[in-house]
Design a protein around this motif. Structure first.
Motif, PDB file in Angstrom:
ATOM      1  N   ASP A 185       0.805  -1.232   0.000  1.00 53.98           N
ATOM      2  CA  ASP A 185       0.000   0.000   0.000  1.00 53.98           C
ATOM      3  C   ASP A 185       0.832   1.274   0.000  1.00 53.98           C
ATOM      4  OD1 ASP A 185      -2.349  -1.551   0.106  1.00 53.98           O
ATOM      5  OD2 ASP A 185      -2.240  -1.644   2.291  1.00 53.98           O
ATOM      6  N   LEU A 186       2.155   1.160  -0.173  1.00 53.62           N
ATOM      7  CA  LEU A 186       2.980   2.367  -0.304  1.00 53.62           C
ATOM      8  C   LEU A 186       2.924   2.820  -1.760  1.00 53.62           C
ATOM      9  CD1 LEU A 186       5.047   4.346   1.046  1.00 53.62           C
ATOM     10  CD2 LEU A 186       6.828   2.829   0.172  1.00 53.62           C
ATOM     11  N   THR A 187       2.173   3.875  -2.025  1.00 54.94           N
ATOM     12  CA  THR A 187       2.010   4.390  -3.380  1.00 54.94           C
ATOM     13  C   THR A 187       2.150   5.896  -3.388  1.00 54.94           C
ATOM     14  OG1 THR A 187      -0.387   4.657  -3.180  1.00 54.94           O
ATOM     15  CG2 THR A 187       0.411   2.516  -3.959  1.00 54.94           C
ATOM     16  N   GLY A 188       2.427   6.426  -4.564  1.00 54.69           N
ATOM     17  CA  GLY A 188       2.560   7.871  -4.693  1.00 54.69           C
ATOM     18  C   GLY A 188       1.288   8.606  -4.339  1.00 54.69           C
ATOM     19  N   VAL A 189       0.163   8.132  -4.873  1.00 53.96           N
ATOM     20  CA  VAL A 189      -1.095   8.852  -4.658  1.00 53.96           C
ATOM     21  C   VAL A 189      -1.605   8.670  -3.239  1.00 53.96           C
ATOM     22  CG1 VAL A 189      -2.600   6.962  -5.447  1.00 53.96           C
ATOM     23  CG2 VAL A 189      -3.366   9.334  -5.667  1.00 53.96           C
ATOM     24  N   GLY A 190      -1.353   7.516  -2.626  1.00 55.28           N
ATOM     25  CA  GLY A 190      -1.884   7.271  -1.292  1.00 55.28           C
ATOM     26  C   GLY A 190      -0.962   7.681  -0.168  1.00 55.28           C
TER      27      GLY A 190
END
Length: 781
Positions: free
Chosen positions: A565-570
């Motif tokens: 769940d490590l993402t740019g948007v989140g």
């Protein structure tokens, strides 16, 4: 020889005097103090951001520019009341000191002036003796020749000892009171004025009574000399002494460490906005508390001023601990770029005229020289407008665009941007370059975004011209002014039209869930921004720009550990938008009308419209007028009811209707129609009409002519078949399947064939009922 002796005897006193005069002139070193000093960094308004200890382990700030009035009065009254009336030494004080020392049979009084004390400090406090005193006296008079009284006071205040490893008034003020020297009260100034005389008195819990008596005696003298009034004196003697050391401000520790690398021991007046820095650190602390629940421990934030390229806020890491690499500066650390380079490829393709903003690009299963890119959601759109592919950050279109544009050419552009860590050949990175196959720092990526914003801004202010060095490194010293270079009529890297269209496109990137309705609020502002997520969820990026500010955020683990769940948007975007919220709102860029052209664009294909295309007017880069014409619209002949395709063999010419039809190639249309229900396939051919069709067979799987694959087993140990699929432009077509020249099956409407070939090489051949064929070669291992 005799003549020389005669001259020496005749002028011996003159010669001796001259020698003594020369010795006196050169007796004082050119540089009085050569001790190392702390690196001190202040904000744009000269507040202390942080400092590092000097190389010799002393907290010694660089010399003061001036001595505060209160401390000046205190130190003169305590140490040298006749400071402004003597020329380096005070004969009366010396005589009194001699009398007391002879009487006590030991040194109990020095009788030194402040000037003499400066000399003693510069000579490393050599052992006190009458000979040393004589040297100090002579050198003190020489010092009075060289410097003004004000300068001598500055030297004393900068180099006097204040207990422990604290040297100089400025450090003492911070250490014992947490204040700048000019903020000290009379009592605080008096306390520090008596300390160099007996620095051991300052230790908390020790000698408090003696220290207070010395301070109060000085305050009383100030009152008696009418330097302070009775009320000030009364209030001052009631003030408490410092009880424990204060910590130095530490608002930008990683920034201070970077400054030290280039300016060790200097005082640097930086560009950091201290209020913004504090706000960014507070926001980052809150964000870090959320991120560490997913075992994500590090982040970085950089804020730049677009117009001046000054660094306004610099946060190199989260408030984590040593176990989680708190000392790593993630602003300059190289990290996988993820999708952050995609806007630059889009911009350069616009500039070259090889791409139009909404031109359809392929999003189909792709394998290029063994490299198989995949979209984040593992789906395919078949065909997607280029601007939408960018805002959705689709990987397959980006890879295909890079292959079309030229890997080597794009790598050369990145070199022009001076990205420090992208320093290898194009072949080394391959097509994965556009998806995070290279590493860059937050510093360099923010610099490029600032360059794009500056290109558009300057195009108008320079009357449609460009600076040569638009993509220059940001500056962090307040007195520095960035050098944009000479003004040219031609762009150095990217033109204003392409930069503007790219930034305009990036305003449509879907914001985090918490900010989805931003367009409906008057207080919201347009932000051109891009996210990036590296392979394995190791790096999360969000970088955005307005016409005035660039904000860049990186979130991840400094040791490279990826997290679900490590993402740019989140993970990165929410912090970026929070920082933009505390910045002043900026108006959007002025459109560079002189650097764009308005052309008729096909509404469906996004290409230059043909006469048969439904079209709309749209501004494109100036080279966009040379873009590809629509290749997906064709004129077809239909019967009067528009239900069937016909020709003169099966329909009267009077009953035929010519109509423009949007037709995608089979494999593109196979996926396109799944997400675009308005897409209408070509009508079927009316019975009795002879046709000569082109080869319109396209494999859905395997996608490449040659493929290697293995057979898998299910939970029961049975071998799973390989499902071969294809699509045909004619829904009525029959497909005849052959494996290694052996006929297998005929399919209609849905063309799929499960196969379980043996290990080794095999040929799959399909033929339609018009004789068109296609082949795939597979190897089972």
């Amino acid at each position: 020889m005799n003549k020389i002796k005669q001259i020496l005897r005749k002028h011996k006193f003159k010669i001796i005097f001259t020698i003594l005069l020369v010795w006196y002139y050169f007796a004082l070193p050119k540089e009085l103090f050569n001790t190392p000093t702390s690196t001190v960094v202040t904000s744009s308004n000269n507040e202390l951001l942080g400092a590092t200890i000097a190389n010799d382990g002393q907290w010694r700030f660089p010399e003061l520019d001036s001595v505060p009035t209160k401390f000046k009065h205190c130190i003169i009254q305590f140490e040298d009341a006749h400071f402004y009336h003597h020329f380096g030494f005070n004969p009366v004080s010396i005589v009194k000191a001699l009398q007391q020392n002879i009487k006590a049979k030991r040194v109990v009084r020095g009788g030194s002036t402040l000037t003499q004390q400066v000399i003693r400090l510069s000579r490393k406090n050599k052992q006190r003796s009458y000979i040393e005193k004589l040297k100090e006296l002579i050198l003190a008079t020489r010092l009075e020749f060289r410097y003004s009284k004000q300068k001598i006071l500055q030297l004393y205040a900068s180099h006097a000892p204040f207990g422990g490893n604290v040297v100089g008034l400025e450090m003492a003020a911070w250490r014992y009171y947490g204040l700048q020297p000019h903020q000290l009260s009379w009592a605080e100034s008096a306390t520090l004025a008596v300390l160099p005389n007996a620095p051991s008195l300052i230790y908390p819990g020790k000698n408090q009574l003696r220290l207070k008596k010395k301070r109060n005696r000085l305050l009383k003298k100030l009152f008696q000399e009418e330097i302070i009034d009775s009320l000030t004196y009364t209030l001052a003697i009631e003030e408490e002494l410092p009880q424990k050391p204060h910590k130095l401000p530490n608002l930008a520790s990683h920034f201070v460490q970077e400054v030290k690398k280039k300016h060790n021991g200097k005082r640097i007046h930086s560009t950091i906005n201290i209020e913004l820095q504090q706000q960014v650190q507070n926001l980052a602390k809150l964000h870090y508390q959320q991120m560490r629940q997913n075992e994500v421990h590090n982040l970085a934030v950089l804020v730049l001023d677009v117009n001046t390229r000054k660094v306004l806020a610099y946060l190199g890491n989260s408030p984590t601990d040593k176990k989680h690499q708190k000392d790593v500066n993630n602003i300059i650390a190289p990290r996988s770029t993820g999708s952050t380079l995609k806007p630059f490829l889009y911009a350069h393709m616009l500039q070259s005229g090889e791409l139009l903003p909404s031109q359809l690009v392929k999003d189909i299963p792709t394998e290029i020289a063994g490299y198989t890119p995949k979209n984040f959601d593992l789906s395919f759109d078949g065909a997607v407008p280029a601007d939408e592919a960018l805002t959705r950050s689709l990987n397959i279109p980006a890879v295909r665009m890079l292959q079309e544009y030229g890997l080597e050419k794009f790598r050369d552009h990145l070199q022009e941007y001076n990205i420090t860590h992208i320093n290898k050949s194009a072949d080394y990175y391959g097509l994965s370059l556009i998806l995070g196959g290279a590493e860059a720092s937050l510093w360099d990526l923010c610099k490029i975004f600032a360059g794009y914003a500056g290109t558009v801004n300057h195009y108008e202010t320079l009357k449609h011209q460009y600076y040569k060095n638009e993509f220059v490194n940001p500056v962090y010293q307040n007195t520095s002014k960035v050098d944009f270079g000479k003004v040219n009529t031609n762009q150095s890297i990217i033109d204003a039209g392409s930069a503007y269209i790219t930034l305009e496109t990036l305003t449509n990137v879907n914001r985090p869930l918490s900010d989805q309705a931003w367009k409906y609020y008057d207080s919201s502002q347009k932000i051109a921004w891009k996210t990036g997520t590296s392979f394995g969820n190791k790096d999360a990026w969000a970088i955005g720009t307005t016409s005035k500010y660039v904000v860049g955020v990186w979130v991840g683990n400094s040791d490279g550990e990826g997290r679900p769940d490590l993402t740019g948007v989140g993970s990165a975007a929410p912090l970026m938008f929070s920082v933009f919220d505390v910045l002043p709102k900026a108006t959007w860029f002025l459109e560079p009308f002189e650097d764009v052209k308005e052309v008729a664009i096909c509404k469906q294909s996004g290409c230059i419209a043909l006469p048969i295309c439904p079209s709309t007017k749209r501004r494109v880069s100036k080279n966009g007028v040379r873009g590809a014409s629509c290749m997906y619209h064709q004129e077809v002949l239909l019967d009067s009811d528009e239900n069937f395709r016909v020709n003169s063999e099966c329909e009267s010419v009077n009953n035929m209707i010519t109509k423009s039809w949007f037709v995608l190639p089979p494999l593109m249309s196979y996926y396109y129609k799944q997400k675009n229900p308005e897409y209408k396939k070509l009508p079927e051919i009316k019975a009795g009409c002879s046709t000569i069709e082109k080869n319109t067979i396209d494999f859905v799987y395997p996608t490449t002519i040659q493929s290697k694959m293995s057979l898998t087993k299910d939970n029961n140990g049975d071998i799973n078949p390989i499902l071969v699929k294809l699509t045909h432009s004619n829904p009525e077509a029959k497909i005849y399947w052959y494996i290694d020249d052996t006929f297998m099956k005929v399919t209609e409407e849905y063309h799929e064939l499960p196969i379980q070939p043996s290990k080794g090489k095999h040929t799959i051949m399909v033929i339609d009922d018009n004789g068109n064929e296609a082949k795939r070669f597979i190897e089972i291992y």
